[in-house]
Design a protein around this motif. Structure first.
Motif, PDB file in Angstrom:
ATOM      1  N   THR A  79       0.845  -1.196   0.000  1.00  0.00           N
ATOM      2  CA  THR A  79       0.000   0.000   0.000  1.00  0.00           C
ATOM      3  C   THR A  79       0.880   1.247   0.000  1.00  0.00           C
ATOM      4  OG1 THR A  79      -0.114   0.141   2.406  1.00  0.00           O
ATOM      5  CG2 THR A  79      -1.727  -1.284   1.311  1.00  0.00           C
ATOM      6  N   ILE A 127      -3.945   0.105  -5.868  1.00  0.00           N
ATOM      7  CA  ILE A 127      -3.769  -0.298  -4.475  1.00  0.00           C
ATOM      8  C   ILE A 127      -2.457   0.250  -3.909  1.00  0.00           C
ATOM      9  CG2 ILE A 127      -3.410  -2.273  -2.940  1.00  0.00           C
ATOM     10  CD1 ILE A 127      -6.302  -1.831  -3.813  1.00  0.00           C
ATOM     11  N   GLU A 134      -8.161   3.325   3.302  1.00  0.00           N
ATOM     12  CA  GLU A 134      -8.990   3.558   2.132  1.00  0.00           C
ATOM     13  C   GLU A 134      -9.390   2.248   1.459  1.00  0.00           C
ATOM     14  OE1 GLU A 134      -7.146   7.912   0.812  1.00  0.00           O
ATOM     15  OE2 GLU A 134      -6.468   6.085  -0.182  1.00  0.00           O
ATOM     16  N   ILE A 135      -8.595   1.219   1.663  1.00  0.00           N
ATOM     17  CA  ILE A 135      -8.867  -0.082   1.051  1.00  0.00           C
ATOM     18  C   ILE A 135      -9.876  -0.875   1.862  1.00  0.00           C
ATOM     19  CG2 ILE A 135      -7.816  -2.246   0.291  1.00  0.00           C
ATOM     20  CD1 ILE A 135      -5.175  -0.682   0.014  1.00  0.00           C
ATOM     21  N   ILE A 136      -9.801  -0.761   3.182  1.00  0.00           N
ATOM     22  CA  ILE A 136     -10.641  -1.615   4.035  1.00  0.00           C
ATOM     23  C   ILE A 136     -11.900  -0.913   4.516  1.00  0.00           C
ATOM     24  CG2 ILE A 136      -8.645  -2.930   4.791  1.00  0.00           C
ATOM     25  CD1 ILE A 136      -8.660  -1.360   7.376  1.00  0.00           C
ATOM     26  N   SER A 138     -15.246   1.980   3.881  1.00  0.00           N
ATOM     27  CA  SER A 138     -16.051   2.703   2.912  1.00  0.00           C
ATOM     28  C   SER A 138     -15.923   4.201   3.178  1.00  0.00           C
ATOM     29  CB  SER A 138     -17.520   2.278   3.010  1.00  0.00           C
ATOM     30  OG  SER A 138     -18.024   2.529   4.302  1.00  0.00           O
ATOM     31  N   ARG A 168     -13.413   2.284  -0.101  1.00  0.00           N
ATOM     32  CA  ARG A 168     -13.242   1.154  -1.016  1.00  0.00           C
ATOM     33  C   ARG A 168     -14.090   1.335  -2.268  1.00  0.00           C
ATOM     34  NH1 ARG A 168     -13.861  -5.143   0.717  1.00  0.00           N
ATOM     35  NH2 ARG A 168     -12.091  -4.530   2.011  1.00  0.00           N
ATOM     36  N   GLN A 169     -15.327   1.856  -2.119  1.00  0.00           N
ATOM     37  CA  GLN A 169     -16.175   2.043  -3.293  1.00  0.00           C
ATOM     38  C   GLN A 169     -15.548   3.003  -4.293  1.00  0.00           C
ATOM     39  OE1 GLN A 169     -17.128   2.209  -0.195  1.00  0.00           O
ATOM     40  NE2 GLN A 169     -18.958   0.948   0.165  1.00  0.00           N
ATOM     41  N   GLU A 172     -12.720   1.177  -6.022  1.00  0.00           N
ATOM     42  CA  GLU A 172     -13.236   0.254  -7.036  1.00  0.00           C
ATOM     43  C   GLU A 172     -13.707   1.011  -8.275  1.00  0.00           C
ATOM     44  OE1 GLU A 172     -14.920  -3.277  -4.075  1.00  0.00           O
ATOM     45  OE2 GLU A 172     -16.238  -1.692  -4.783  1.00  0.00           O
ATOM     46  N   HIS A 194     -14.802  -5.568  -8.145  1.00  0.00           N
ATOM     47  CA  HIS A 194     -14.990  -5.614  -6.699  1.00  0.00           C
ATOM     48  C   HIS A 194     -13.729  -6.130  -6.010  1.00  0.00           C
ATOM     49  CE1 HIS A 194     -19.244  -4.716  -6.924  1.00  0.00           C
ATOM     50  NE2 HIS A 194     -19.405  -5.681  -7.806  1.00  0.00           N
ATOM     51  N   ILE A 195     -13.410  -5.500  -4.888  1.00  0.00           N
ATOM     52  CA  ILE A 195     -12.368  -6.031  -4.017  1.00  0.00           C
ATOM     53  C   ILE A 195     -13.068  -6.982  -3.055  1.00  0.00           C
ATOM     54  CG2 ILE A 195     -10.638  -5.477  -2.268  1.00  0.00           C
ATOM     55  CD1 ILE A 195     -10.346  -2.740  -3.596  1.00  0.00           C
ATOM     56  N   VAL A 198      -9.455  -8.742   1.583  1.00  0.00           N
ATOM     57  CA  VAL A 198      -8.128  -8.199   1.855  1.00  0.00           C
ATOM     58  C   VAL A 198      -7.542  -9.013   3.002  1.00  0.00           C
ATOM     59  CG1 VAL A 198      -6.780  -6.203   2.575  1.00  0.00           C
ATOM     60  CG2 VAL A 198      -8.754  -5.890   1.076  1.00  0.00           C
TER      61      VAL A 198
END
Length: 316
Positions: A79, A127, A134-136, A138, A168-169, A172, A194-195, A198
């Motif tokens: 990351t 990513i 920001e990845i895990i 919303s 995450r949205q 994506e 979609h992710i 993780v």
């Protein structure tokens, strides 16, 4: 005669084979292209039904017209904060232009290989440029105050420092837009990305746990601080109201005492006006009551008013 029947039978068989080779059907979930000597003939067939082609010289290439799934391989990606995570992504796509699809990719296996190359590169790029939160999380992530020990604050205050700049949205959506720019060249319509999961490697998992604990403690402490401040405010208001009540009660008590003293003075004045001697005698008795006790010794002069009344009592 037998040879003639055999010839008729062979002719009928040839006709049947020709008809069988010329006729074909396209199912509800299919689309097809007709190819003759490696060249496409006509437009792609996208509606179900019975169709015809030149037998033996033309072939039918069928493609799925339903929504197809791409399953990405699990990759270890760093990351923006240099935390290494295992990323598992998926996508859905549809073959929108069968002819362009076959010309550029030949078949669905070639399409999956090309989608692998495109999406894996874009996912890795996006990513690696994003923070872990920001990845895990919303973008509308917030703290539920009722899940904490005590205290209440507004959702804005609770999530002000913890809500990611993008969630995450949003990530994506960026991956989808970047990948969609490549897909029209291959006759593919990409629907979504979609992710799915993780996974943290051990060192990152410990960092995430420590960060979550620290954030929850910070939120809880802020709630406690807000609660203590509110408690002090309530106690201050209560003390203020109590002091006001006491002041009002003291004011009314002083008014009552003043009125009573005035009434007593008036009564004493009336009594003195009616009989001064009796008034003096009554006041002296009150003085005796307040002065003389069980173990009291008094010394008076012969002309003292105290002694005068006692002398008159003893003389009788």
């Amino acid at each position: 005669m037998s040879s003639k029947v055999a010839g008729i039978g062979a002719f009928i068989a040839l006709i049947l084979i020709t008809v069988y080779s010329a006729a074909f059907t396209v199912g509800q979930a299919e689309q097809a292209c007709i190819i003759q000597f490696g060249q496409f003939k006509g437009e792609a067939i996208t509606k179900p039904g019975l169709y015809w082609k030149w037998p033996f010289v033309q072939e039918v290439r069928r493609l799925d017209r339903r929504l197809l799934t791409w399953d990405g391989s699990v990759e270890q990606i760093p990351t923006l904060g240099r935390e290494f995570i295992l990323m598992d992504a998926a996508a859905h796509y549809r073959i929108a232009n069968p002819r362009l699809f076959l010309e550029s990719l030949r078949d669905e296996r070639g399409a999956r290989s090309r989608i692998d190359d495109i999406l894996n590169a874009i996912v890795r790029d996006k990513i690696s440029g994003a923070k872990l939160e920001e990845i895990i999380r919303s973008s509308d992530w917030h703290v539920h105050s009722d899940a904490l020990e005590d205290g209440t604050v507004t959702e804005r205050d609770a999530s002000m420092e913890l809500a990611p700049r993008r969630g995450r949205q949003e990530l994506e959506r960026e991956i989808l837009e970047a990948a969609q720019a490549h897909m029209p060249n291959y006759g593919i319509e990409l629907q979504d990305v979609h992710i799915r999961r993780v996974h943290y490697i051990e060192s990152v998992r410990q960092q995430v746990e420590s960060r979550i604990i620290a954030e929850r403690q910070s939120i809880a402490e802020r709630f406690r601080s807000e609660g203590r401040g509110r408690s002090e405010e309530i106690l201050g208001e209560m003390q203020k109201e109590l002091q006001a009540v006491r002041s009002e009660a003291q004011r009314k008590a002083e008014e009552i005492r003043g009125a009573a003293d005035a009434q007593v003075t008036q009564i004493y004045g009336q009594a003195y006006g009616q009989n001064a001697e009796f008034y003096g005698f009554l006041k002296t008795l009150e003085a005796y009551r307040g002065t003389v006790g069980p173990n009291t010794s008094l010394m008076f002069s012969a002309n003292s008013d105290f002694y005068r009344y006692l002398e008159s009592v003893r003389g009788r």
